[in-house]
Design a protein around this motif. Structure first.
Motif, mmCIF file in Angstrom:
data_model
loop_
_atom_site.group_PDB
_atom_site.id
_atom_site.type_symbol
_atom_site.label_atom_id
_atom_site.label_comp_id
_atom_site.label_asym_id
_atom_site.label_seq_id
_atom_site.Cartn_x
_atom_site.Cartn_y
_atom_site.Cartn_z
ATOM 1 N N LYS A 45 -5.169 5.364 4.961
ATOM 2 C CA LYS A 45 -5.737 4.030 5.120
ATOM 3 C C LYS A 45 -4.928 3.012 4.311
ATOM 4 C CE LYS A 45 -10.014 1.391 4.524
ATOM 5 N NZ LYS A 45 -9.316 0.199 4.091
ATOM 6 N N TYR A 46 -4.551 3.381 3.112
ATOM 7 C CA TYR A 46 -3.761 2.489 2.261
ATOM 8 C C TYR A 46 -2.411 2.164 2.915
ATOM 9 C CZ TYR A 46 -1.089 0.916 -1.776
ATOM 10 O OH TYR A 46 -0.287 0.191 -2.625
ATOM 11 N N LYS A 48 -1.667 2.280 6.127
ATOM 12 C CA LYS A 48 -1.904 1.419 7.293
ATOM 13 C C LYS A 48 -2.142 -0.027 6.877
ATOM 14 C CE LYS A 48 -3.532 4.871 10.543
ATOM 15 N NZ LYS A 48 -4.649 5.339 11.368
ATOM 16 N N ASP A 49 -2.897 -0.216 5.797
ATOM 17 C CA ASP A 49 -3.147 -1.567 5.294
ATOM 18 C C ASP A 49 -1.861 -2.238 4.839
ATOM 19 O OD1 ASP A 49 -5.830 -1.277 5.844
ATOM 20 O OD2 ASP A 49 -6.408 -0.860 3.756
ATOM 21 N N GLU A 51 1.093 -1.674 6.077
ATOM 22 C CA GLU A 51 1.864 -1.987 7.280
ATOM 23 C C GLU A 51 1.400 -3.296 7.916
ATOM 24 O OE1 GLU A 51 1.326 1.517 9.650
ATOM 25 O OE2 GLU A 51 3.069 2.503 8.812
ATOM 26 N N LYS A 52 0.118 -3.602 7.792
ATOM 27 C CA LYS A 52 -0.442 -4.816 8.386
ATOM 28 C C LYS A 52 -0.018 -6.067 7.628
ATOM 29 C CE LYS A 52 -4.562 -2.576 10.241
ATOM 30 N NZ LYS A 52 -6.013 -2.459 10.104
ATOM 31 N N SER A 53 0.179 -5.914 6.319
ATOM 32 C CA SER A 53 0.520 -7.100 5.521
ATOM 33 C C SER A 53 2.005 -7.358 5.454
ATOM 34 C CB SER A 53 -0.026 -6.993 4.119
ATOM 35 O OG SER A 53 0.188 -5.743 3.538
#
Length: 53
Positions: A45-46, A48-49, A51-53
């Motif tokens: 989850k970390y 993926k987060d 990658e979004k920013s």
């Protein structure tokens, strides 16, 4: 506009050496293999987060 020749890209040196040549490769491998499964979900989850920013 002048386009660079594709062949010059193929001859440029690679910036990184192979991962297995790294002196800490075995240490990192053990760390990954022994990573607790319950924390793996949080790690995914970390990442993926990030990658979004």
């Amino acid at each position: 506009m002048h386009m660079p020749d594709a062949s010059c890209q193929e001859t440029s040196p690679k910036p990184y050496r192979p991962l297995k040549d790294d002196p800490k490769f075995e240490q990192v491998r053990r760390l990954i293999n022994n990573f607790p499964p319950e924390k793996l979900v949080k790690l995914k989850k970390y990442i993926k987060d990030l990658e979004k920013s």
